[in-house]
Write an enzyme that holds these catalytic residues in place. Structure first.
Site, PDB file in Angstrom:
ATOM      1  N   CYS A 171      54.809  54.428  24.699  1.00 37.44           N
ATOM      2  CA  CYS A 171      54.472  53.910  26.029  1.00 37.44           C
ATOM      3  C   CYS A 171      55.711  53.331  26.707  1.00 37.44           C
ATOM      4  O   CYS A 171      56.012  53.640  27.867  1.00 37.44           O
ATOM      5  CB  CYS A 171      53.387  52.840  25.898  1.00 37.44           C
ATOM      6  SG  CYS A 171      52.671  52.309  27.476  1.00 37.44           S
ATOM      7  N   CYS A 172      56.466  52.518  25.984  1.00 33.91           N
ATOM      8  CA  CYS A 172      57.680  51.932  26.546  1.00 33.91           C
ATOM      9  C   CYS A 172      58.730  52.996  26.833  1.00 33.91           C
ATOM     10  O   CYS A 172      59.452  52.913  27.832  1.00 33.91           O
ATOM     11  CB  CYS A 172      58.250  50.894  25.585  1.00 33.91           C
ATOM     12  SG  CYS A 172      57.348  49.335  25.551  1.00 33.91           S
ATOM     13  N   CYS A 229      61.601  46.873  24.171  1.00 37.60           N
ATOM     14  CA  CYS A 229      60.999  48.032  24.832  1.00 37.60           C
ATOM     15  C   CYS A 229      61.805  49.298  24.576  1.00 37.60           C
ATOM     16  O   CYS A 229      61.276  50.401  24.649  1.00 37.60           O
ATOM     17  CB  CYS A 229      60.861  47.791  26.325  1.00 37.60           C
ATOM     18  SG  CYS A 229      62.430  47.713  27.216  1.00 37.60           S
ATOM     19  N   CYS A 270      50.688  43.596  27.399  1.00 36.20           N
ATOM     20  CA  CYS A 270      51.603  43.371  26.272  1.00 36.20           C
ATOM     21  C   CYS A 270      52.350  42.049  26.372  1.00 36.20           C
ATOM     22  O   CYS A 270      53.351  41.840  25.675  1.00 36.20           O
ATOM     23  CB  CYS A 270      52.597  44.521  26.169  1.00 36.20           C
ATOM     24  SG  CYS A 270      51.827  46.138  25.980  1.00 36.20           S
ATOM     25  N   CYS A 323      54.881  43.960  30.757  1.00 34.44           N
ATOM     26  CA  CYS A 323      53.637  44.527  31.256  1.00 34.44           C
ATOM     27  C   CYS A 323      52.463  43.617  30.887  1.00 34.44           C
ATOM     28  O   CYS A 323      52.478  42.951  29.844  1.00 34.44           O
ATOM     29  CB  CYS A 323      53.427  45.928  30.680  1.00 34.44           C
ATOM     30  SG  CYS A 323      54.609  47.145  31.291  1.00 34.44           S
TER      31      CYS A 323
END
Length: 238
Positions: free
Chosen positions: A114-115, A225, A201, A198
């Site tokens: 995702c990162c 990240c 998170c 985010c």
């Protein structure tokens, strides 16, 4: 000026320099880098406290210095609004994001992926499109366990330098600078956050380290990240 070239030298700066000396050192580092790189020197503004302090330092060196912001679909509403306000003050700032389709709640099942998609790849695009030869960050060695071995000037990608001008600053010194110079700051800090990312998170914690609230419950807890650990001068892919 001479940059610190070992973690031991950085840790010495943390403990031996006072606040005013650290500010002057940071200004000197940015000034020297700007003389060398000119328009190729660009600030990465995460919209966090450290980034806005570095951005203010850079603008004291030259109003012409540019910045980029990476945003994601998961940024808190307060951060998005702060970004709008920042862009209004500094229209020379560019925004990068990745709107690629991803699985629902990928931040839980595979936070590294995702990162990589939503943060690392937009940074790679920013580096390429803005012609960056030296990017300036707000990274500090006192933030947490994953940031103790960075240096003031690094070359993790050939032909791309990374300058970390406030690396030896303590958290309280960042807030001291923000207060003394009236630097606008993300309102989420007033709610108790110490490190921002985010929304799903990022959590408020009482842990000793600033980044303890990042990626809680995942393999990345308190981690990174990827923009400081992965290659940036590579092709952007989905």
């Amino acid at each position: 000026m001479n940059v610190a070239t070992t973690p031991e030298e950085i840790h010495h700066l943390v403990n031996e320099l006072n606040f005013a000396e650290k500010v002057e050192r940071s200004l000197d580092l940015i000034r020297d880098a700007y003389r060398e790189h000119g328009d190729g020197l660009v600030v990465a503004n995460s919209l966090g406290k450290d980034s806005v302090a570095v951005w203010d330092l850079a603008k004291r060196i030259s109003p012409a210095i540019r910045a980029f912001i990476v945003t994601t679909r998961y940024k808190p509403a307060a951060t998005k609004q702060f970004m709008v306000e920042t862009l209004a003050r500094y229209p020379e700032t560019r925004v990068f994001k990745n709107d690629v389709e991803i699985p629902e709640a990928l931040y839980t099942s595979d936070p590294d992926r995702c990162c990589d998609l939503l943060k690392v790849q937009p940074v790679r695009r920013a580096i390429e499109e803005m012609g960056v030869t030296c990017w300036v960050t707000g990274l500090r060695c006192t933030e947490g366990r994953t940031r103790t071995d960075y240096l003031e000037l690094e070359e993790r990608d050939e032909g791309l330098l990374k300058l970390n001008p406030i690396l030896p600053w303590q958290e309280r010194e960042v807030w001291q600078y923000i207060a003394l110079y009236g630097v606008p700051v993300n309102p989420l800090y007033a709610e108790g956050y110490r490190s921002l990312g985010c929304e799903p998170c990022t959590h408020i914690t009482t842990g000793a380290n600033e980044r303890d609230g990042r990626w809680i419950g995942t393999s990345k807890c308190g981690g990174e990240c990827g923009i400081h650990t992965r290659p940036l001068k590579v092709a952007v892919t989905a």
